[in-house]
Enzyme design. Structure first.
Site, PDB file in Angstrom:
ATOM      1  N   LYS A  44     -29.252 -15.490  16.152  1.00 54.29           N
ATOM      2  CA  LYS A  44     -28.938 -14.986  17.489  1.00 54.29           C
ATOM      3  C   LYS A  44     -27.860 -16.017  17.863  1.00 54.29           C
ATOM      4  O   LYS A  44     -27.585 -17.097  17.435  1.00 54.29           O
ATOM      5  CB  LYS A  44     -30.193 -15.311  18.164  1.00 54.29           C
ATOM      6  CG  LYS A  44     -30.106 -15.133  20.011  1.00 54.29           C
ATOM      7  CD  LYS A  44     -30.229 -13.624  20.286  1.00 54.29           C
ATOM      8  CE  LYS A  44     -29.805 -13.626  21.748  1.00 54.29           C
ATOM      9  NZ  LYS A  44     -29.480 -12.343  22.118  1.00 54.29           N
ATOM     10  N   CYS A 136     -20.046  -9.233  22.786  1.00 63.44           N
ATOM     11  CA  CYS A 136     -21.106  -8.941  23.818  1.00 63.44           C
ATOM     12  C   CYS A 136     -20.678  -8.179  25.085  1.00 63.44           C
ATOM     13  O   CYS A 136     -19.764  -8.910  25.418  1.00 63.44           O
ATOM     14  CB  CYS A 136     -21.788 -10.405  24.121  1.00 63.44           C
ATOM     15  SG  CYS A 136     -23.145  -9.990  25.363  1.00 63.44           S
ATOM     16  N   LYS A 174     -16.872 -10.373  14.796  1.00 64.47           N
ATOM     17  CA  LYS A 174     -17.800  -9.184  15.154  1.00 64.47           C
ATOM     18  C   LYS A 174     -17.173  -8.509  16.258  1.00 64.47           C
ATOM     19  O   LYS A 174     -16.955  -8.992  17.400  1.00 64.47           O
ATOM     20  CB  LYS A 174     -19.242  -9.610  15.503  1.00 64.47           C
ATOM     21  CG  LYS A 174     -20.136  -8.518  15.727  1.00 64.47           C
ATOM     22  CD  LYS A 174     -21.567  -9.040  16.057  1.00 64.47           C
ATOM     23  CE  LYS A 174     -22.610  -7.784  16.466  1.00 64.47           C
ATOM     24  NZ  LYS A 174     -23.953  -8.329  16.434  1.00 64.47           N
TER      25      LYS A 174
END
Ligand SMILES: Cc1cc2nc3c(=O)[nH]c(=O)nc-3n(C[C@H](O)[C@H](O)[C@H](O)COP(=O)(O)O)c2cc1C
Length: 397
Positions: A44, A136, A174
């Site tokens: 995470k 995110c 990412k």
């Protein structure tokens, strides 16, 4: 069957990793995941201790088809555990599971020292690689990080450079699918020194509105905010992004987005991914699904006559071309399985009002007027019995 591969020189015992998300939010969960058979994990996302975050409750909403979750919205933030917790835990995991891959996902504050210090800290924990969360789509962009980084090629390059010059382990960037050109952002990451790319993070979404209270989901004390969409519904977006990266950038790819079973994973690998990461399906069905994924992969490779994942990797991406160069000469009509046809008439209605008025029922069985059929394939998708099907034959050269 050999499912082993390497990623940035790091060995993987099979192509199944857990994505950075709730299933990798604690050391105990990662330990149990390794026991179940996952080859590696991305933790995470870990942030510096001084960055405050507070999660909203509830923060999930799901789109369901019958009992199955097909799309999942969340606006969860990053890890609530502090650096000491992760440091001690990762060291233990590395000792206990030397053959597994531990990638630490990090998100610094918007300055060089924050990213540099966090990256150096992560390397010292024994992490074998870093994943930079530039993607995110909720909460964190309001603070200038997350997708706010991955939507800007200059910032992507800059922060990747800050990290790559601070550490010697591989750095994976990412990416977010919420951009006009994912290849442009990937190029910036490569210029910044990224060793590999991971995609996709969640797709910015609003999964529904409660029509009684007229409040979007998930409802937090009468309000909501945009979230990130994941699960089977986003697989076509993930496949598209991986195919674009495979064709556009020469870097190893860690793929995710809607992987629920072995066949989803094989699709990603056939499009050029090195391996896959999984989040939503594990949140719904648990760590144990990896056993079926491994068994399914082994059977598939055997059936196809492949000796390893290398034989599959990138084969399908070679069959992507421009629309311009697709062969449009063949006159194709769907094949018909008259025994399977129940005469329900769904294809007739679809072809009449959404197609070319080519289908009728003759003696309660489907019949196609070939001179009217345009070969669009709509009927094959509305037939509940798969009595109409494509492809019927190989296209002529
Ligand atoms: C509840 C939830 C929390 C997530 N948290 C993170 C995170 O902390 N860091 C990150 O990089 N991605 C995070 N993700 C994104 C996943 O890692 C993954 O990119 C995405 O869910 C697509 O994969 P899936 O369809 O298998 O879920 C999260 C996803 C979900 C559903």
């Amino acid at each position: 069957m050999d499912l082993k591969s390497t990623f940035c020189g790091l060995p993987l015992e099979n192509p199944f990793l857990l994505a950075s998300a709730p299933p990798t939010a604690s050391i105990d969960m990662i330990d149990r995941a390794f026991k179940a058979g996952w080859a590696g994990v991305v933790t995470k996302t870990i942030k510096p201790d001084y960055m405050d975050i507070e999660d909203a409750k509830p923060r999930f909403h799901a789109l369901k088809e019958g009992k199955r979750v097909i799309g999942f919205e969340n606006f969860e933030l990053v890890s609530k555990q502090n650096l000491q917790y992760w440091e001690e835990g990762i060291k233990e995991l590395r000792e206990k599971w030397p053959s597994k891959l531990i990638v630490v996902s990090i998100m610094g504050d918007s300055n060089e020292k924050s990213w540099g210090d966090l990256a150096v800290w992560a390397e010292k924990t024994g992490a074998q690689a870093l994943e930079l969360n530039f993607s995110c789509p909720h909460g964190m962009p309001e603070k200038g990080v997350g997708a706010a980084i991955g939507q800007n090629k200059n910032i992507t390059k800059l922060i990747t450079e800050w990290v790559t010059k601070s550490v010697s382990i591989p750095v994976i960037v990412k990416l977010t699918p919420n951009v006009t050109s994912v290849v442009e952002i990937a190029e910036a990451a490569k210029e910044g020194g990224a060793d590999a790319l991971a995609a996709i993070n969640t797709v910015e979404s609003l999964s529904g509105v409660d029509l009684k209270t007229l409040t979007p989901y998930p409802m937090v004390q009468g309000f909501s905010t945009l979230g990130g969409y994941s699960g089977p519904a986003v697989k076509p977006i993930g496949l598209r992004v991986i195919s674009q990266l495979a064709r556009g950038i020469d870097l190893p790819l860690s793929a995710m987005g809607g992987v629920s079973n072995w066949s989803d994973a094989m699709e990603y690998i056939s499009l050029g991914a090195n391996h896959v990461q999984v989040c939503t399906e594990v949140m719904v069905s648990g760590f144990g699904i990896v056993k079926k994924m491994i068994a399914g992969t082994e059977s598939y490779l055997k059936e196809m006559g492949f000796n390893s994942l290398d034989d599959l990797r990138g084969v399908a991406v070679k069959k992507l071309t421009t629309h311009e160069s697709l062969n449009k000469k063949a006159d194709l009509v769907p094949g018909i399985d008259l025994e399977a046809c129940t005469g329900c008439g769904k294809c007739v209605v679809a072809c009449r009002d959404g197609g070319y008025q080519a289908i009728s029922l003759v003696g309660r069985k489907v019949s196609i007027e070939e001179s009217s059929c345009d070969g669009c394939a709509l009927c094959t998708f509305v037939c509940p019995e798969s009595a109409l099907f494509f492809p019927v034959k190989e296209l002529p050269a």
